[in-house]
Write a protein that holds these residues in place. Sequence first.
Motif, PDB file in Angstrom:
ATOM      1  N   ALA A 147     -38.053 -34.874 -17.949  1.00  0.00           N
ATOM      2  CA  ALA A 147     -38.513 -36.218 -17.855  1.00  0.00           C
ATOM      3  C   ALA A 147     -37.483 -37.283 -18.508  1.00  0.00           C
ATOM      4  O   ALA A 147     -37.337 -37.048 -19.707  1.00  0.00           O
ATOM      5  N   GLY A 148     -37.034 -38.045 -17.756  1.00  0.00           N
ATOM      6  CA  GLY A 148     -35.878 -39.092 -18.311  1.00  0.00           C
ATOM      7  C   GLY A 148     -34.332 -38.631 -18.347  1.00  0.00           C
ATOM      8  O   GLY A 148     -33.623 -39.284 -18.764  1.00  0.00           O
ATOM      9  N   ASP A 149     -34.368 -37.439 -17.667  1.00  0.00           N
ATOM     10  CA  ASP A 149     -32.948 -36.813 -17.666  1.00  0.00           C
ATOM     11  C   ASP A 149     -32.324 -37.442 -16.514  1.00  0.00           C
ATOM     12  O   ASP A 149     -32.927 -37.703 -15.663  1.00  0.00           O
ATOM     13  N   THR A 150     -30.817 -37.652 -16.493  1.00  0.00           N
ATOM     14  CA  THR A 150     -30.223 -37.773 -15.541  1.00  0.00           C
ATOM     15  C   THR A 150     -28.956 -36.960 -15.681  1.00  0.00           C
ATOM     16  O   THR A 150     -28.675 -36.173 -16.557  1.00  0.00           O
ATOM     17  N   VAL A 151     -28.198 -36.829 -14.570  1.00  0.00           N
ATOM     18  CA  VAL A 151     -26.920 -36.066 -14.346  1.00  0.00           C
ATOM     19  C   VAL A 151     -26.019 -36.311 -15.675  1.00  0.00           C
ATOM     20  O   VAL A 151     -25.608 -35.474 -16.356  1.00  0.00           O
ATOM     21  N   LEU A 152     -25.679 -37.329 -15.884  1.00  0.00           N
ATOM     22  CA  LEU A 152     -24.899 -37.774 -16.818  1.00  0.00           C
ATOM     23  C   LEU A 152     -25.564 -37.490 -18.372  1.00  0.00           C
ATOM     24  O   LEU A 152     -24.914 -37.120 -19.206  1.00  0.00           O
ATOM     25  N   THR A 153     -26.797 -37.844 -18.656  1.00  0.00           N
ATOM     26  CA  THR A 153     -27.317 -37.434 -19.766  1.00  0.00           C
ATOM     27  C   THR A 153     -27.364 -35.854 -20.173  1.00  0.00           C
ATOM     28  O   THR A 153     -27.134 -35.343 -21.339  1.00  0.00           O
ATOM     29  N   VAL A 154     -27.624 -35.324 -19.110  1.00  0.00           N
ATOM     30  CA  VAL A 154     -27.435 -33.733 -19.368  1.00  0.00           C
ATOM     31  C   VAL A 154     -26.177 -33.151 -19.677  1.00  0.00           C
ATOM     32  O   VAL A 154     -25.773 -32.620 -20.581  1.00  0.00           O
ATOM     33  N   ALA A 155     -25.257 -33.755 -18.955  1.00  0.00           N
ATOM     34  CA  ALA A 155     -23.951 -33.417 -18.824  1.00  0.00           C
ATOM     35  C   ALA A 155     -23.254 -33.579 -20.178  1.00  0.00           C
ATOM     36  O   ALA A 155     -22.578 -33.068 -20.922  1.00  0.00           O
ATOM     37  N   THR A 161     -17.581 -40.636 -11.471  1.00  0.00           N
ATOM     38  CA  THR A 161     -17.331 -40.234 -10.099  1.00  0.00           C
ATOM     39  C   THR A 161     -17.005 -38.511  -9.786  1.00  0.00           C
ATOM     40  O   THR A 161     -17.529 -37.797  -9.009  1.00  0.00           O
ATOM     41  N   GLN A 162     -16.169 -38.002 -10.779  1.00  0.00           N
ATOM     42  CA  GLN A 162     -15.562 -36.636 -10.861  1.00  0.00           C
ATOM     43  C   GLN A 162     -17.001 -35.682 -11.084  1.00  0.00           C
ATOM     44  O   GLN A 162     -17.297 -34.590 -10.590  1.00  0.00           O
ATOM     45  N   LEU A 163     -17.965 -36.090 -12.190  1.00  0.00           N
ATOM     46  CA  LEU A 163     -19.110 -35.287 -12.619  1.00  0.00           C
ATOM     47  C   LEU A 163     -19.934 -35.260 -11.230  1.00  0.00           C
ATOM     48  O   LEU A 163     -20.685 -34.220 -11.037  1.00  0.00           O
ATOM     49  N   VAL A 164     -20.092 -36.482 -10.506  1.00  0.00           N
ATOM     50  CA  VAL A 164     -20.867 -36.310  -9.415  1.00  0.00           C
ATOM     51  C   VAL A 164     -20.520 -35.418  -8.575  1.00  0.00           C
ATOM     52  O   VAL A 164     -21.172 -34.778  -7.771  1.00  0.00           O
ATOM     53  N   GLU A 165     -19.115 -35.384  -8.109  1.00  0.00           N
ATOM     54  CA  GLU A 165     -18.500 -34.612  -6.949  1.00  0.00           C
ATOM     55  C   GLU A 165     -18.891 -33.074  -7.515  1.00  0.00           C
ATOM     56  O   GLU A 165     -19.222 -32.246  -6.676  1.00  0.00           O
ATOM     57  N   ILE A 177     -21.061 -30.582  -5.740  1.00  0.00           N
ATOM     58  CA  ILE A 177     -20.456 -29.118  -5.063  1.00  0.00           C
ATOM     59  C   ILE A 177     -21.442 -27.879  -5.638  1.00  0.00           C
ATOM     60  O   ILE A 177     -21.546 -26.880  -4.867  1.00  0.00           O
ATOM     61  N   LEU A 178     -21.558 -27.755  -6.883  1.00  0.00           N
ATOM     62  CA  LEU A 178     -22.399 -26.722  -7.560  1.00  0.00           C
ATOM     63  C   LEU A 178     -23.804 -26.769  -7.027  1.00  0.00           C
ATOM     64  O   LEU A 178     -24.319 -25.502  -7.113  1.00  0.00           O
ATOM     65  N   ASN A 179     -24.307 -27.795  -6.612  1.00  0.00           N
ATOM     66  CA  ASN A 179     -25.857 -27.802  -6.361  1.00  0.00           C
ATOM     67  C   ASN A 179     -25.966 -28.135  -4.512  1.00  0.00           C
ATOM     68  O   ASN A 179     -26.810 -28.709  -4.064  1.00  0.00           O
ATOM     69  N   GLU A 180     -24.845 -27.726  -3.764  1.00  0.00           N
ATOM     70  CA  GLU A 180     -25.153 -27.615  -2.284  1.00  0.00           C
ATOM     71  C   GLU A 180     -25.201 -29.079  -1.764  1.00  0.00           C
ATOM     72  O   GLU A 180     -26.167 -29.126  -0.937  1.00  0.00           O
ATOM     73  N   GLY A 181     -24.635 -29.804  -2.014  1.00  0.00           N
ATOM     74  CA  GLY A 181     -24.589 -31.360  -1.768  1.00  0.00           C
ATOM     75  C   GLY A 181     -25.902 -32.035  -2.301  1.00  0.00           C
ATOM     76  O   GLY A 181     -25.985 -33.196  -1.731  1.00  0.00           O
ATOM     77  N   MET A 182     -26.465 -31.866  -3.286  1.00  0.00           N
ATOM     78  CA  MET A 182     -27.515 -32.589  -3.810  1.00  0.00           C
ATOM     79  C   MET A 182     -27.247 -33.933  -4.495  1.00  0.00           C
ATOM     80  O   MET A 182     -26.443 -33.665  -5.303  1.00  0.00           O
ATOM     81  N   ALA A 183     -27.629 -34.720  -4.139  1.00  0.00           N
ATOM     82  CA  ALA A 183     -27.250 -36.204  -4.536  1.00  0.00           C
ATOM     83  C   ALA A 183     -27.964 -36.307  -6.153  1.00  0.00           C
ATOM     84  O   ALA A 183     -29.275 -35.903  -6.385  1.00  0.00           O
TER      85      ALA A 183
END
Length: 116
Positions: free
Chosen positions: A66-74, A87-91, A95-101
């Motif tokens: 709970a409360g995690d975002t892609v940026l905070t986990v990275a 932007t590169q992190l999102v891309e 790619i790693l998660n089959e297009g998952m936003a």
Amino acid sequence: MIRLFIAALICITIFSIYYDLSKGTIPIANEQQAAPVMTTPSLTEEQDTDTETDSNATYIEVEVKAGDTVLTVAERIANKPIPVSITQLVEDFQILNEGMAPEKIQVGKTYKFPLY
């Protein structure tokens, strides 16, 4: 007297909104101090992790809390600010998660996060 009370109430409300927007009400410094310090790309034992079997692992699997975002986990994985743009992190995440936003990650599910 009522006008004075209403004016004071409006001033307190405006100040509260200003303070919340400028400084915030969530104590971020306390959260960072409470977070465990990691010396390797591995995570704490409370998070499920798997890396590729070869020594040049390009991602790590993490269960989202709970409360995690892609940026905070990275950033938690890297133990510092990430060395690439958001932007590169999102891309890379997509790619790693089959297009998952990244905005659609769900608590309790495991996703692959790139290692930098």
